[in-house]
Write a protein that holds these residues in place. Structure first.
Motif, PDB file in Angstrom:
ATOM      1  N   LEU A 241       0.837  -1.335  -0.005  1.00  0.00           N
ATOM      2  CA  LEU A 241      -0.033   0.059  -0.165  1.00  0.00           C
ATOM      3  C   LEU A 241       0.873   1.375   0.265  1.00  0.00           C
ATOM      4  CD1 LEU A 241      -2.812  -0.779   2.572  1.00  0.00           C
ATOM      5  CD2 LEU A 241      -2.920  -0.595   0.062  1.00  0.00           C
ATOM      6  N   ALA A 242       2.000   1.258   0.875  1.00  0.00           N
ATOM      7  CA  ALA A 242       2.545   2.412   0.883  1.00  0.00           C
ATOM      8  C   ALA A 242       3.657   2.600  -0.428  1.00  0.00           C
ATOM      9  CB  ALA A 242       3.830   2.245   1.770  1.00  0.00           C
ATOM     10  N   TYR A 243       3.943   1.400  -1.200  1.00  0.00           N
ATOM     11  CA  TYR A 243       4.671   1.508  -2.469  1.00  0.00           C
ATOM     12  C   TYR A 243       3.582   2.146  -3.618  1.00  0.00           C
ATOM     13  CZ  TYR A 243       7.290  -0.168  -6.842  1.00  0.00           C
ATOM     14  OH  TYR A 243       7.852  -0.275  -7.786  1.00  0.00           O
ATOM     15  N   VAL A 244       2.356   1.579  -3.541  1.00  0.00           N
ATOM     16  CA  VAL A 244       1.392   2.122  -4.458  1.00  0.00           C
ATOM     17  C   VAL A 244       1.099   3.565  -4.219  1.00  0.00           C
ATOM     18  CG1 VAL A 244      -1.000   2.113  -5.234  1.00  0.00           C
ATOM     19  CG2 VAL A 244       0.251   0.077  -4.870  1.00  0.00           C
ATOM     20  N   ALA A 245       0.960   4.158  -2.898  1.00  0.00           N
ATOM     21  CA  ALA A 245       0.947   5.453  -2.801  1.00  0.00           C
ATOM     22  C   ALA A 245       2.012   6.228  -3.164  1.00  0.00           C
ATOM     23  CB  ALA A 245       0.893   5.697  -1.151  1.00  0.00           C
ATOM     24  N   LEU A 246       3.329   5.787  -2.868  1.00  0.00           N
ATOM     25  CA  LEU A 246       4.451   6.391  -3.638  1.00  0.00           C
ATOM     26  C   LEU A 246       4.369   6.685  -5.041  1.00  0.00           C
ATOM     27  CD1 LEU A 246       7.375   7.445  -2.946  1.00  0.00           C
ATOM     28  CD2 LEU A 246       8.074   5.087  -3.180  1.00  0.00           C
ATOM     29  N   LEU A 247       3.935   5.561  -5.686  1.00  0.00           N
ATOM     30  CA  LEU A 247       4.125   5.549  -7.053  1.00  0.00           C
ATOM     31  C   LEU A 247       3.059   6.597  -7.848  1.00  0.00           C
ATOM     32  CD1 LEU A 247       4.048   1.708  -8.283  1.00  0.00           C
ATOM     33  CD2 LEU A 247       5.822   3.355  -8.270  1.00  0.00           C
ATOM     34  N   PHE A 248       1.800   6.770  -7.201  1.00  0.00           N
ATOM     35  CA  PHE A 248       0.822   7.687  -7.313  1.00  0.00           C
ATOM     36  C   PHE A 248       1.464   8.943  -6.908  1.00  0.00           C
ATOM     37  CE2 PHE A 248      -2.672   4.414  -7.166  1.00  0.00           C
ATOM     38  CZ  PHE A 248      -3.430   4.773  -8.085  1.00  0.00           C
ATOM     39  N   ALA A 249       2.183   9.364  -6.106  1.00  0.00           N
ATOM     40  CA  ALA A 249       2.823  10.589  -5.962  1.00  0.00           C
ATOM     41  C   ALA A 249       3.704  10.838  -7.065  1.00  0.00           C
ATOM     42  CB  ALA A 249       3.417  10.645  -4.591  1.00  0.00           C
ATOM     43  N   ALA A 250       4.444   9.943  -7.498  1.00  0.00           N
ATOM     44  CA  ALA A 250       5.266  10.082  -8.521  1.00  0.00           C
ATOM     45  C   ALA A 250       4.732  10.257  -9.927  1.00  0.00           C
ATOM     46  CB  ALA A 250       6.238   8.792  -8.627  1.00  0.00           C
TER      47      ALA A 250
END
Length: 414
Positions: A322-331
């Motif tokens: 979930l944290a990785y997906v959130a990071l990808l969305f921010a990117a």
């Protein structure tokens, strides 16, 4: 500052370096250059007040915290930190990616010619790496074999040593190289087709579809690229790779679904923190079923889930995914802003990042390429700041005072 510029250049140029006499000619020399250059670059750049994009920084902090805890309790107490000698993707590599993202946002006249320009030293070196990859791979297609490899099935591997890795490298650095030298466009499209890297093909097509949707005047260019790629896939003899998507053969679609099924069972068995970085290869046999055994056997045993999100979920659990997906969305927000409002260079960086991110849905994070991707994203984040003519508000960034000891620590680690 000449040293800073040289260190910036080494990050992308590491892709083009090979040790022909080495027991493993490709990975170790790249990894040595990449880690050494990154740590030395941190010592040069991070010695003052720095500015970082707020939301990606918050996502990185959350993700890294989960990665560290997962490594502490992971299945492999050593490689969870360092990464295996084949993959190099342990907790420290995630830290390296985050460090390069920060560095990319703080390149100045010591490492680039002009802060208002998109780090020309980095982009020139990236274009050079793309040119070397293209020329090397075409020469390989014509019969040049500088490094003898087994098991490549006749597909071009270039200076990456892997067709899948080569395809990923082409979609990441190719757009930047083409903006610098247009003659590279047909060369790199030929190479991309010749790799037979289906993940990279999908990534490239997704990227150009998004370009066509966000920049309508480029619809014809995107369509020409797609048609050219499809035609060259047949010309270079890799069209059979498309048919194999519907089979179990050679990493086909059904085989990938089988891998994802086993990976999902690993996540279900270790939902909180996963099995730690590099732990999937250890626990795979515990969750494999008879259907997988019958279809694929166990030689070799998979060490990756061939989907970046699922791969992260196996190693850091649902929280990490979930944290990785959130990071990808921010990117992704940075990439979309660059596609909509950036200049040609911004768009080239964004297209490469978008294509690379899309192909990760069918591959996994790569220690040779992910650090460069995050460095380029850091540069793009700076370009999209309001002070540099980008969009957003001052609330989108955070100013951080770097501890005076940090550059010395980075220098010692180098």
């Amino acid at each position: 500052m000449l040293l800073g510029r040289a260190l910036v250049a080494l990050v992308p140029l590491s892709l083009a370096v090979v040790d022909p006499g080495g027991l493993a000619p490709f990975g170790p020399v790249k990894w040595a250059l990449l880690t050494g250059a990154t740590l030395a670059l941190a010592a040069v750049v991070l010695r003052r007040r720095i500015t970082v994009a707020r939301r990606p920084a918050q996502m990185w902090m959350a993700f890294l915290a989960i990665v560290v805890v997962a490594a502490l309790f992971g299945a492999d107490p050593l490689y969870a930190w360092t990464g295996t000698p084949e993959r190099h993707f342990g907790a420290l590599t995630w830290l390296l990616c985050a460090l390069l993202f920060v560095v990319g946002q703080n390149l100045d006249d010591r490492t680039a010619v002009d802060r208002r320009s998109p780090a020309p030293t980095l982009l020139t070196a990236t274009a050079v790496a793309g040119a070397v990859i293209g020329v090397w791979s075409v020469a390989e297609l014509l019969g040049w074999k500088p490094v003898a490899l087994a098991g490549t099935a006749g597909r071009v591997v270039g200076p990456l040593g892997s067709s899948a890795y080569l395809g990923a490298a082409v979609v990441l650095v190719g757009p930047i190289a083409v903006v610098r030298w247009r003659w590279l466009a047909p060369v790199l499209v030929v190479v991309l087709a010749a790799t037979g890297a289906r993940a990279a093909w999908v990534g490239a097509l997704v990227a150009f579809a998004v370009v066509a949707a966000t920049r309508r005047r480029l619809i014809r260019l995107a369509a020409a690229f797609a048609l050219g790629l499809v035609a060259l896939i047949f010309v270079t003899g890799t069209a059979d790779r498309v048919a194999k998507v519907f089979t179990d053969e050679d990493g086909g679609g059904r085989g990938r679904l089988d891998e994802w099924r086993v990976a999902a069972r690993v996540v279900a068995a270790h939902p909180l923190l996963g099995v730690g970085p590099e732990g999937y290869r250890i626990v795979f046999h515990e969750r494999v079923d008879a259907a997988y055994d019958k279809a694929h056997g166990r030689d070799p045993l998979p060490d990756r889930a061939h989907n970046a999100i699922l791969d992260v979920a196996t190693t850091t659990g649902v929280l990490g995914a979930l944290a990785y997906v959130a990071l990808l969305f921010a990117a992704g927000a940075i990439v979309v802003a660059a596609l909509r409002r950036g200049d040609a260079t911004d768009a080239a960086i964004a297209v490469g990042l978008l294509a690379y991110g899309a192909q990760l849905l069918f591959l996994f994070p790569l220690a040779e390429l992910d650090p460069l991707a995050w460095l380029l994203l850091g540069v793009l984040a700076t370009r999209m700041r309001p002070t540099n003519g980008g969009t957003g508000t001052n609330r989108d960034t955070i100013d951080v005072n770097v501890p005076s000891a940090l550059p010395m620590v980075a220098a010692v680690l180098t």
